[in-house]
Design an enzyme around this catalytic site. Structure first.
Site, mmCIF file in Angstrom:
data_model
loop_
_atom_site.group_PDB
_atom_site.id
_atom_site.type_symbol
_atom_site.label_atom_id
_atom_site.label_comp_id
_atom_site.label_asym_id
_atom_site.label_seq_id
_atom_site.Cartn_x
_atom_site.Cartn_y
_atom_site.Cartn_z
ATOM 1 N N ASP A 33 -2.853 -8.509 1.316
ATOM 2 C CA ASP A 33 -1.652 -9.344 1.307
ATOM 3 C C ASP A 33 -1.491 -10.062 2.653
ATOM 4 O O ASP A 33 -2.020 -9.615 3.678
ATOM 5 C CB ASP A 33 -0.404 -8.484 1.066
ATOM 6 C CG ASP A 33 -0.385 -7.876 -0.329
ATOM 7 O OD1 ASP A 33 -1.109 -8.380 -1.204
ATOM 8 O OD2 ASP A 33 0.359 -6.895 -0.519
HETATM 9 N N1 URA Z 1 -1.788 -2.720 -1.472
HETATM 10 C C1 URA Z 1 -0.828 -3.594 -1.138
HETATM 11 O O1 URA Z 1 0.329 -3.452 -1.540
HETATM 12 N N2 URA Z 1 -1.149 -4.615 -0.335
HETATM 13 C C2 URA Z 1 -2.402 -4.802 0.160
HETATM 14 O O2 URA Z 1 -2.639 -5.759 0.909
HETATM 15 C C3 URA Z 1 -3.399 -3.877 -0.202
HETATM 16 C C4 URA Z 1 -3.075 -2.841 -1.035
#
Ligand code: URA
Length: 232
Positions: free
Chosen positions: A102
């Site tokens: 993310d």
């Molecule tokens: N889980 C999440 O919520 N975000 C990420 O970037 C990776 C795994």
């Protein structure tokens, strides 16, 4: 693609000619005589017939990047800088990401031009362990360990998450190992307890660990051992 298919797709060889070339040892892949028509060749294979080069074979490229917060895990984006913008490499348009993070997640991101490798790494049945350090707004209690180990039901996908291992490091910090990669998975798992994730950092994917020498935004090529570690 199978070697015999690769050869018989060329205008100069029919299938019978290909069989003959193979049995008589006239075909070489990556410098070695190859008689097995079922042998899988890729865009990275060097393929010769009678010492005549038919495909030079691209160089396979593999990098680990310490993804900083605020850079998007995509190859192109209208508003944000992408992780590919951080690479000082030729032909970045050839590269893709082996798994995403993310925008506000940092840590290990693998980048390659080898689609077979990244598929192996990210396909659900590989069950590759990915380790995240998670920091939360509310305290993390021992109850989380059992709930994550049993799996959580995600209504949107109508599935139960695979068993995940949680190690509590301190009241608001834990290490979580996932064996799959569902959308916003970590945040949703902690969301089950109404506990907001305020920091998320990926430490490893399988045997490949984020190099501690890499500051956020820095990257390096993977070693041969790291590349082959995920075939085990
Ligand atoms: N889980 C999440 O919520 N975000 C990420 O970037 C990776 C795994």
């Amino acid at each position: 693609m199978r070697l015999d298919r690769f050869l018989s797709n060329l205008p100069q060889f029919n299938r019978q000619a290909v069989r003959h070339l193979l049995v008589s040892g006239q075909v070489a892949v990556d410098g070695e005589v190859m008689r097995d028509g079922l042998y899988e060749v890729t865009q990275f294979s060097r393929i010769e017939v009678d010492n005549q080069l038919l495909q030079a074979g691209k160089a396979a490229r593999y990098f680990m990047l310490h993804k900083p917060i605020g850079v998007v895990s995509a190859t192109a984006h209208e508003q944000h800088r992408t992780v590919l913008d951080l690479l000082d490499e030729p032909n970045t348009s050839d590269l893709h990401l082996a798994g995403r993070l993310d925008l506000n997640t940092s840590g290990l991101l693998l980048i390659t031009n080898d689609g077979q490798w990244s598929r192996r790494l990210t396909e659900p049945r590989s069950r590759l362990g990915k380790v995240y350090r998670v920091q939360t707004e509310q305290p993390i209690t021992a109850e989380y360990i059992d709930v994550f180990a049993r799996g959580l039901y995600f209504a949107y996908e109508n599935l139960t998450t695979l068993p995940a291992e949680l190690i509590i490091e301190s009241s608001h910090s834990a290490l979580l190992t996932l064996h799959e990669g569902r959308y916003h998975q970590v945040k949703r798992m902690f969301g089950h307890f109404q506990n907001k994730v305020i920091g998320l950092h990926r430490l490893s994917m399988g045997a490949i660990q984020l190099d501690l020498e890499l500051a956020p935004g820095q990257y390096r090529p993977l070693s041969a051992a790291e590349v082959s570690s995920c075939w085990g």
